[in-house]
Design an enzyme around this catalytic site. Sequence first.
Site, PDB file in Angstrom:
ATOM      1  N   ARG A 122      15.979 -63.404 -47.523  1.00  0.00           N
ATOM      2  CA  ARG A 122      15.265 -62.663 -48.562  1.00  0.00           C
ATOM      3  C   ARG A 122      14.205 -63.524 -49.247  1.00  0.00           C
ATOM      4  O   ARG A 122      13.370 -63.006 -50.003  1.00  0.00           O
ATOM      5  CB  ARG A 122      16.259 -62.118 -49.605  1.00  0.00           C
ATOM      6  CG  ARG A 122      16.875 -63.167 -50.506  1.00  0.00           C
ATOM      7  CD  ARG A 122      18.060 -62.610 -51.301  1.00  0.00           C
ATOM      8  NE  ARG A 122      17.682 -61.650 -52.311  1.00  0.00           N
ATOM      9  CZ  ARG A 122      17.304 -61.944 -53.549  1.00  0.00           C
ATOM     10  NH1 ARG A 122      17.253 -63.233 -53.929  1.00  0.00           N
ATOM     11  NH2 ARG A 122      16.998 -61.018 -54.419  1.00  0.00           N
ATOM     12  N   TRP A 129      10.797 -75.678 -55.755  1.00  0.00           N
ATOM     13  CA  TRP A 129      11.629 -76.862 -55.520  1.00  0.00           C
ATOM     14  C   TRP A 129      12.178 -76.905 -54.115  1.00  0.00           C
ATOM     15  O   TRP A 129      12.411 -77.983 -53.573  1.00  0.00           O
ATOM     16  CB  TRP A 129      12.697 -77.001 -56.579  1.00  0.00           C
ATOM     17  CG  TRP A 129      13.923 -76.127 -56.538  1.00  0.00           C
ATOM     18  CD1 TRP A 129      13.975 -74.789 -56.349  1.00  0.00           C
ATOM     19  CD2 TRP A 129      15.274 -76.574 -56.727  1.00  0.00           C
ATOM     20  NE1 TRP A 129      15.280 -74.362 -56.422  1.00  0.00           N
ATOM     21  CE2 TRP A 129      16.095 -75.436 -56.662  1.00  0.00           C
ATOM     22  CE3 TRP A 129      15.859 -77.814 -56.969  1.00  0.00           C
ATOM     23  CZ2 TRP A 129      17.479 -75.497 -56.809  1.00  0.00           C
ATOM     24  CZ3 TRP A 129      17.235 -77.876 -57.125  1.00  0.00           C
ATOM     25  CH2 TRP A 129      18.029 -76.728 -57.032  1.00  0.00           C
ATOM     26  N   ASP A 130      12.371 -75.755 -53.470  1.00  0.00           N
ATOM     27  CA  ASP A 130      12.771 -75.768 -52.057  1.00  0.00           C
ATOM     28  C   ASP A 130      11.808 -76.611 -51.232  1.00  0.00           C
ATOM     29  O   ASP A 130      12.204 -77.319 -50.307  1.00  0.00           O
ATOM     30  CB  ASP A 130      12.754 -74.349 -51.487  1.00  0.00           C
ATOM     31  CG  ASP A 130      13.821 -73.448 -52.056  1.00  0.00           C
ATOM     32  OD1 ASP A 130      14.739 -73.064 -51.306  1.00  0.00           O
ATOM     33  OD2 ASP A 130      13.730 -73.107 -53.244  1.00  0.00           O
ATOM     34  N   ASN A 166       7.269 -70.286 -59.456  1.00  0.00           N
ATOM     35  CA  ASN A 166       8.588 -70.189 -58.832  1.00  0.00           C
ATOM     36  C   ASN A 166       8.419 -69.939 -57.332  1.00  0.00           C
ATOM     37  O   ASN A 166       9.073 -70.565 -56.497  1.00  0.00           O
ATOM     38  CB  ASN A 166       9.352 -69.051 -59.513  1.00  0.00           C
ATOM     39  CG  ASN A 166      10.801 -68.933 -59.122  1.00  0.00           C
ATOM     40  OD1 ASN A 166      11.633 -68.556 -59.926  1.00  0.00           O
ATOM     41  ND2 ASN A 166      11.157 -69.228 -57.877  1.00  0.00           N
ATOM     42  N   SER A 176       7.669 -71.470 -63.632  1.00  0.00           N
ATOM     43  CA  SER A 176       7.547 -72.459 -62.567  1.00  0.00           C
ATOM     44  C   SER A 176       8.927 -72.713 -61.969  1.00  0.00           C
ATOM     45  O   SER A 176       9.802 -71.832 -62.005  1.00  0.00           O
ATOM     46  CB  SER A 176       6.934 -73.750 -63.126  1.00  0.00           C
ATOM     47  OG  SER A 176       6.651 -74.666 -62.109  1.00  0.00           O
ATOM     48  N   GLN A 177       9.125 -73.888 -61.399  1.00  0.00           N
ATOM     49  CA  GLN A 177      10.416 -74.349 -60.901  1.00  0.00           C
ATOM     50  C   GLN A 177      10.495 -75.855 -61.103  1.00  0.00           C
ATOM     51  O   GLN A 177       9.521 -76.488 -61.499  1.00  0.00           O
ATOM     52  CB  GLN A 177      10.615 -73.960 -59.422  1.00  0.00           C
ATOM     53  CG  GLN A 177      11.265 -72.593 -59.265  1.00  0.00           C
ATOM     54  CD  GLN A 177      12.010 -72.427 -57.952  1.00  0.00           C
ATOM     55  OE1 GLN A 177      11.571 -72.866 -56.896  1.00  0.00           O
ATOM     56  NE2 GLN A 177      13.160 -71.758 -58.017  1.00  0.00           N
ATOM     57  N   GLY A 321      16.235 -73.081 -61.154  1.00  0.00           N
ATOM     58  CA  GLY A 321      16.687 -73.010 -59.767  1.00  0.00           C
ATOM     59  C   GLY A 321      18.174 -72.787 -59.619  1.00  0.00           C
ATOM     60  O   GLY A 321      18.640 -72.437 -58.536  1.00  0.00           O
ATOM     61  N   ASP A 323      20.499 -70.430 -60.268  1.00  0.00           N
ATOM     62  CA  ASP A 323      20.739 -69.060 -60.687  1.00  0.00           C
ATOM     63  C   ASP A 323      21.758 -68.354 -59.789  1.00  0.00           C
ATOM     64  O   ASP A 323      21.467 -68.107 -58.641  1.00  0.00           O
ATOM     65  CB  ASP A 323      19.418 -68.282 -60.723  1.00  0.00           C
ATOM     66  CG  ASP A 323      18.559 -68.482 -59.464  1.00  0.00           C
ATOM     67  OD1 ASP A 323      18.676 -69.515 -58.786  1.00  0.00           O
ATOM     68  OD2 ASP A 323      17.754 -67.577 -59.175  1.00  0.00           O
ATOM     69  N   GLU A 501      22.385 -71.251 -46.488  1.00  0.00           N
ATOM     70  CA  GLU A 501      21.856 -71.629 -47.797  1.00  0.00           C
ATOM     71  C   GLU A 501      22.834 -72.513 -48.571  1.00  0.00           C
ATOM     72  O   GLU A 501      22.427 -73.444 -49.252  1.00  0.00           O
ATOM     73  CB  GLU A 501      21.591 -70.349 -48.588  1.00  0.00           C
ATOM     74  CG  GLU A 501      21.120 -70.543 -50.001  1.00  0.00           C
ATOM     75  CD  GLU A 501      21.085 -69.230 -50.771  1.00  0.00           C
ATOM     76  OE1 GLU A 501      20.279 -69.138 -51.708  1.00  0.00           O
ATOM     77  OE2 GLU A 501      21.856 -68.306 -50.442  1.00  0.00           O
TER      78      GLU A 501
END
Length: 549
Positions: A122, A129-130, A166, A176-177, A321, A323, A501
């Site tokens: 998704r 950050w990923d 983000n 943002s992240q 991040g 969440d 993940e």
Amino acid sequence: MIRPRALFALLILASLSAVAQEPPATDQSHIRDYIHNAWDTLSRSMYDCKSIVDPKVHQVPVLYLPADLPTPPAVETMRKSCNVDVRHLPRVIQAIGEVRPSELPVEGLLYLPNRYVVPGGRFNEMYGWDSYFILLGLEHEGRRDLAKGMVENFFFEIANYGAILNANRTYYFTRSQPPFLSSMIREVYEHPAPGAQPDKQWLARAYDYAERDYALWISLEHRAGTTGLAHYEDLGEGPVPEQADDSSYYPDVIRWLLAHPGDHPEYLVTGPANPTPAQAKQLAHTSCDVTVSHVCALAVVDGHRLSAAFYRSDRAMRESGFDPSFRFGPFSGSTVEFADVGLNSLLYKYERDMADFSTILGRKDEAVVWTRRAATRRAAIDKYLWNQDAGLYTDYNFVTGKRSTYHFLTTFYPLWAGASTLAQAAAVRSHLDLFEQAGGLQTSDVLSGVQWDAPYGWAPTTWLAVSGLDRNGFHDDAARIARKFTATILDNFLRDGTIREKYNVASGSANVKVATGYKSNVVGFGWTNAVFLQLEDILAELAGTLTTR
């Protein structure tokens, strides 16, 4: 990389055991082939139809261009071949929040000029950050052009969308992240193509964008009171639009709060399922606006809704991040009240990186300023976030003036960032038992039922903890945890041919049963692929150390 290149301090017996348990070469080959191929299967660009699809919302794909950018030929081609609606943003953006998602009649993807790697499932866009962890994997495999292009995409976001978002969707225009840009710049600068020298001209350009990115984190909105530290903050209001594909999330939160009436009752307000116009107007202030948000309209259970303050922290939690977790109250409903260990460790490293970049570029006066900023932040980290009695870094509620007692894996971030003394690092390391499980490091020691708590382990937090331990001389711990987590990833890959993940590190399984929140375990997965390679490097170095003895 910031970790040492030798693992000379391993215990002999543990080392020999690690070699004996090394998986067969065929298994290693299969998972490495999967990762190698995944960089292309997870790549997206503005001339690729699959880039536009957004599983989180259900509508005709829309691609937005900056207001002053002529339509690139590749986009025009995609518009015709992919049946994409291409639009321009209503005005030029100088800073985050200048265009609100609610101003746009349809949600959509934001244009980026270079190819990029998405996490998977998704998450079909480029995330803040990923991308740092993905970049480590790309650099590991020599995909330097792809890695550099992703960093350049972040420069484009800063220049055209006001900040690193983000992710590049219009509904992320308000946040943002975690700030990893300086770390990404360092990776690209320090790893040029074979035979090439680091590009100072590129670094000078990158430095200017990094200054603009850093400014967001010291802005008034992100200041944690008078502590000199930062906190997470989203500039939007109400529930987030991207929860449209999980319409049960906010009602599930309400049900949990109703079942635990003594735990933060202020997160709830009364409000009917079908409010009158007058009631809807009031709810827009006390909760959220049912007239503009479909997600808000559905977020009601037995006459109860979530408060506007809860939604503010729910959004800030997503900027972090993490969440969700229960780290800052149930479902992190008090996120905005906390100076965060992880965020301030990242900013300390950012300031140190910028001091180094200034020195390389011959900007001595600026290097002094960045060094002073880092020293000031480190002093504030020691004052507010270092708990001497507990021997851990913990978050600080700057509203109540109290330290959190919640054990969270970001306590290892200062070790990675270079913000801890050896004594502090040793104290944190002595509490590994709070997090270490058979399959790796769990994110917390609280069984809350959500994905960023026990018993779940994640690649990014695992890598930063392992790298921080290694940096501070705890090589045996670093190698042991690396072995556990890579074994978890590999065992599950051999079982179903996927990399996920997140993992249940207590059982060493990819079978994740989240009670509330994101209940799926997405296949892909960008940062897990990259961290697997990084952790394998640690174990390979161990083997090399043994063979030279």
